[in-house]
Design a protein around this motif. Sequence first.
Motif, PDB file in Angstrom:
ATOM      1  N   LEU A 277       0.830  -1.217   0.000  1.00 52.13           N
ATOM      2  CA  LEU A 277       0.000   0.000   0.000  1.00 52.13           C
ATOM      3  C   LEU A 277       0.855   1.254   0.000  1.00 52.13           C
ATOM      4  O   LEU A 277       0.449   2.278  -0.571  1.00 52.13           O
ATOM      5  CB  LEU A 277      -0.944  -0.004   1.203  1.00 52.13           C
ATOM      6  CG  LEU A 277      -2.084  -1.019   1.140  1.00 52.13           C
ATOM      7  CD1 LEU A 277      -2.966  -0.906   2.373  1.00 52.13           C
ATOM      8  CD2 LEU A 277      -2.925  -0.843  -0.130  1.00 52.13           C
ATOM      9  N   ASN A 278       2.015   1.198   0.614  1.00 55.15           N
ATOM     10  CA  ASN A 278       2.938   2.332   0.516  1.00 55.15           C
ATOM     11  C   ASN A 278       3.248   2.634  -0.948  1.00 55.15           C
ATOM     12  O   ASN A 278       3.362   3.809  -1.352  1.00 55.15           O
ATOM     13  CB  ASN A 278       4.225   2.007   1.279  1.00 55.15           C
ATOM     14  CG  ASN A 278       5.210   3.155   1.292  1.00 55.15           C
ATOM     15  OD1 ASN A 278       4.902   4.262   1.714  1.00 55.15           O
ATOM     16  ND2 ASN A 278       6.424   2.881   0.830  1.00 55.15           N
ATOM     17  N   HIS A 279       3.332   1.570  -1.740  1.00 59.90           N
ATOM     18  CA  HIS A 279       3.584   1.707  -3.181  1.00 59.90           C
ATOM     19  C   HIS A 279       2.310   2.100  -3.944  1.00 59.90           C
ATOM     20  O   HIS A 279       2.303   3.078  -4.707  1.00 59.90           O
ATOM     21  CB  HIS A 279       4.144   0.389  -3.715  1.00 59.90           C
ATOM     22  CG  HIS A 279       4.296   0.322  -5.202  1.00 59.90           C
ATOM     23  ND1 HIS A 279       5.243   1.048  -5.883  1.00 59.90           N
ATOM     24  CD2 HIS A 279       3.601  -0.387  -6.137  1.00 59.90           C
ATOM     25  CE1 HIS A 279       5.143   0.794  -7.171  1.00 59.90           C
ATOM     26  NE2 HIS A 279       4.149  -0.070  -7.356  1.00 59.90           N
ATOM     27  N   LEU A 280       1.218   1.360  -3.705  1.00 62.70           N
ATOM     28  CA  LEU A 280      -0.009   1.591  -4.470  1.00 62.70           C
ATOM     29  C   LEU A 280      -0.642   2.949  -4.163  1.00 62.70           C
ATOM     30  O   LEU A 280      -1.236   3.578  -5.047  1.00 62.70           O
ATOM     31  CB  LEU A 280      -1.019   0.475  -4.183  1.00 62.70           C
ATOM     32  CG  LEU A 280      -0.681  -0.914  -4.713  1.00 62.70           C
ATOM     33  CD1 LEU A 280      -1.682  -1.934  -4.206  1.00 62.70           C
ATOM     34  CD2 LEU A 280      -0.659  -0.914  -6.246  1.00 62.70           C
ATOM     35  N   TRP A 281      -0.533   3.370  -2.922  1.00 58.94           N
ATOM     36  CA  TRP A 281      -1.093   4.669  -2.531  1.00 58.94           C
ATOM     37  C   TRP A 281      -0.090   5.814  -2.723  1.00 58.94           C
ATOM     38  O   TRP A 281      -0.402   6.965  -2.427  1.00 58.94           O
ATOM     39  CB  TRP A 281      -1.533   4.635  -1.063  1.00 58.94           C
ATOM     40  CG  TRP A 281      -2.763   3.809  -0.787  1.00 58.94           C
ATOM     41  CD1 TRP A 281      -3.635   3.291  -1.699  1.00 58.94           C
ATOM     42  CD2 TRP A 281      -3.254   3.408   0.506  1.00 58.94           C
ATOM     43  NE1 TRP A 281      -4.627   2.596  -1.063  1.00 58.94           N
ATOM     44  CE2 TRP A 281      -4.432   2.647   0.293  1.00 58.94           C
ATOM     45  CE3 TRP A 281      -2.816   3.614   1.811  1.00 58.94           C
ATOM     46  CZ2 TRP A 281      -5.166   2.111   1.351  1.00 58.94           C
ATOM     47  CZ3 TRP A 281      -3.539   3.068   2.861  1.00 58.94           C
ATOM     48  CH2 TRP A 281      -4.706   2.330   2.634  1.00 58.94           C
ATOM     49  N   ASP A 282       1.113   5.488  -3.211  1.00 62.16           N
ATOM     50  CA  ASP A 282       2.164   6.483  -3.468  1.00 62.16           C
ATOM     51  C   ASP A 282       2.460   7.319  -2.223  1.00 62.16           C
ATOM     52  O   ASP A 282       2.524   8.551  -2.278  1.00 62.16           O
ATOM     53  CB  ASP A 282       1.767   7.388  -4.638  1.00 62.16           C
ATOM     54  CG  ASP A 282       2.948   8.200  -5.186  1.00 62.16           C
ATOM     55  OD1 ASP A 282       4.101   7.734  -5.030  1.00 62.16           O
ATOM     56  OD2 ASP A 282       2.715   9.301  -5.726  1.00 62.16           O
ATOM     57  N   LEU A 283       2.667   6.639  -1.098  1.00 59.78           N
ATOM     58  CA  LEU A 283       2.907   7.343   0.170  1.00 59.78           C
ATOM     59  C   LEU A 283       4.378   7.723   0.355  1.00 59.78           C
ATOM     60  O   LEU A 283       4.693   8.650   1.103  1.00 59.78           O
ATOM     61  CB  LEU A 283       2.455   6.467   1.338  1.00 59.78           C
ATOM     62  CG  LEU A 283       0.981   6.040   1.312  1.00 59.78           C
ATOM     63  CD1 LEU A 283       0.677   5.103   2.481  1.00 59.78           C
ATOM     64  CD2 LEU A 283       0.073   7.260   1.341  1.00 59.78           C
ATOM     65  N   GLN A 284       5.271   6.959  -0.268  1.00 58.61           N
ATOM     66  CA  GLN A 284       6.706   7.240  -0.262  1.00 58.61           C
ATOM     67  C   GLN A 284       7.322   7.247   1.140  1.00 58.61           C
ATOM     68  O   GLN A 284       8.260   7.997   1.421  1.00 58.61           O
ATOM     69  CB  GLN A 284       6.991   8.567  -0.988  1.00 58.61           C
ATOM     70  CG  GLN A 284       6.545   8.544  -2.445  1.00 58.61           C
ATOM     71  CD  GLN A 284       6.904   9.796  -3.214  1.00 58.61           C
ATOM     72  OE1 GLN A 284       7.931  10.421  -2.945  1.00 58.61           O
ATOM     73  NE2 GLN A 284       6.078  10.161  -4.185  1.00 58.61           N
ATOM     74  N   LEU A 285       6.777   6.421   2.032  1.00 58.43           N
ATOM     75  CA  LEU A 285       7.403   6.253   3.343  1.00 58.43           C
ATOM     76  C   LEU A 285       8.649   5.389   3.196  1.00 58.43           C
ATOM     77  O   LEU A 285       8.686   4.476   2.376  1.00 58.43           O
ATOM     78  CB  LEU A 285       6.432   5.587   4.316  1.00 58.43           C
ATOM     79  CG  LEU A 285       5.112   6.328   4.583  1.00 58.43           C
ATOM     80  CD1 LEU A 285       4.239   5.517   5.528  1.00 58.43           C
ATOM     81  CD2 LEU A 285       5.360   7.716   5.140  1.00 58.43           C
ATOM     82  N   ASP A 286       9.687   5.677   3.992  1.00 57.73           N
ATOM     83  CA  ASP A 286      10.904   4.870   3.908  1.00 57.73           C
ATOM     84  C   ASP A 286      10.764   3.613   4.760  1.00 57.73           C
ATOM     85  O   ASP A 286       9.813   3.443   5.526  1.00 57.73           O
ATOM     86  CB  ASP A 286      12.135   5.685   4.314  1.00 57.73           C
ATOM     87  CG  ASP A 286      12.062   6.197   5.742  1.00 57.73           C
ATOM     88  OD1 ASP A 286      11.795   5.403   6.659  1.00 57.73           O
ATOM     89  OD2 ASP A 286      12.274   7.416   5.948  1.00 57.73           O
ATOM     90  N   ARG A 287      11.728   2.711   4.616  1.00 60.21           N
ATOM     91  CA  ARG A 287      11.649   1.410   5.276  1.00 60.21           C
ATOM     92  C   ARG A 287      11.566   1.547   6.805  1.00 60.21           C
ATOM     93  O   ARG A 287      10.784   0.854   7.459  1.00 60.21           O
ATOM     94  CB  ARG A 287      12.854   0.541   4.887  1.00 60.21           C
ATOM     95  CG  ARG A 287      12.681  -0.928   5.311  1.00 60.21           C
ATOM     96  CD  ARG A 287      13.878  -1.781   4.885  1.00 60.21           C
ATOM     97  NE  ARG A 287      14.224  -1.604   3.503  1.00 60.21           N
ATOM     98  CZ  ARG A 287      13.616  -2.225   2.478  1.00 60.21           C
ATOM     99  NH1 ARG A 287      12.627  -3.065   2.712  1.00 60.21           N
ATOM    100  NH2 ARG A 287      14.007  -2.009   1.233  1.00 60.21           N
ATOM    101  N   GLN A 288      12.397   2.424   7.389  1.00 66.59           N
ATOM    102  CA  GLN A 288      12.412   2.539   8.848  1.00 66.59           C
ATOM    103  C   GLN A 288      11.064   3.020   9.380  1.00 66.59           C
ATOM    104  O   GLN A 288      10.603   2.558  10.436  1.00 66.59           O
ATOM    105  CB  GLN A 288      13.528   3.476   9.310  1.00 66.59           C
ATOM    106  CG  GLN A 288      13.704   3.502  10.826  1.00 66.59           C
ATOM    107  CD  GLN A 288      13.901   2.120  11.428  1.00 66.59           C
ATOM    108  OE1 GLN A 288      14.781   1.360  11.017  1.00 66.59           O
ATOM    109  NE2 GLN A 288      13.071   1.760  12.408  1.00 66.59           N
ATOM    110  N   THR A 289      10.413   3.920   8.675  1.00 67.17           N
ATOM    111  CA  THR A 289       9.087   4.377   9.100  1.00 67.17           C
ATOM    112  C   THR A 289       8.097   3.233   9.069  1.00 67.17           C
ATOM    113  O   THR A 289       7.290   3.062   9.998  1.00 67.17           O
ATOM    114  CB  THR A 289       8.603   5.516   8.185  1.00 67.17           C
ATOM    115  OG1 THR A 289       9.527   6.612   8.261  1.00 67.17           O
ATOM    116  CG2 THR A 289       7.217   6.005   8.606  1.00 67.17           C
TER     117      THR A 289
END
Length: 286
Positions: free
Chosen positions: A114-126
Amino acid sequence: MTDFHTYPAPAKINLFLHITGQRADGYHLLQTVFRLLDFSDTLQLRVREDGEVNRITDVPGVPAERDLCVRAARLLQQHTGCKRGVDIKIEKRIPMGGGLGGGSSDAATMLLALNHLWDLQLDRQTLITLGLQLGADVPVFVFGQNAWAEGVGEKLSPISLNPAWYVLLTPQVNVSTAEVFASKELTRDTKLTTIADFSRGMVHNDLETVVCQQHPTVGASLSWLNQFSPARMSGSGASVFISVDSQAEAEAILAQVPSKIAGLPVFSCVAKGLEKHPLYDLVKNV
């Protein structure tokens, strides 16, 4: 209408598990090595624009409101303010409650996908930090590599592991992780070990004795596998496994697994150890 996108949620095994102490809040301190496997659940996700999180598939014994997949999606919405939603289909292959991390892996795949599909661009640590709110085993799947873990399982370091195939047995018993950790018989003061000790095989699973006392079928499954190679329990069970050098050897052992052990049905499969999570490159590191 947007099509469904398909994502794997791989199983894990604990190559060992030492309980080294207990915090004041009751959480146990541990050391373990997580190994990712090519044996997976499958999630199919379709983005919605109305903000609804809708689990289409029925998962026996897991109401949608308690499903870690649903909770992962809503946690991402809350954290980011995202107004999009998702339809969720789940194909469960990993036995539930077996110590193979299926539910945790499903949740991690939700966060990554969902980080990808929703284009949230959160990093791995988050995403790892969010995953810890869902469960202690979720972070390692977001971490995406075989890992040496300490603390309560949240302190993760990548570890290089030799290629291996595994034969897994999961007897049909309900092991309560809470009851195992609460047991008076559980050793909670195992001396801190090192990667060198692990490499020499000087490790074990501290939960194994307690689980085998409570569930003799787990002990019987370990005994059955021990005729081929030293067997070990994963996590708090009920799954047990051995490591072998080739797929052919693993398949030959799998063909001999009885349908029941100590009178109870047993799920069995062969899995190959992974080097990285299949979705590792879907998210950026800090």
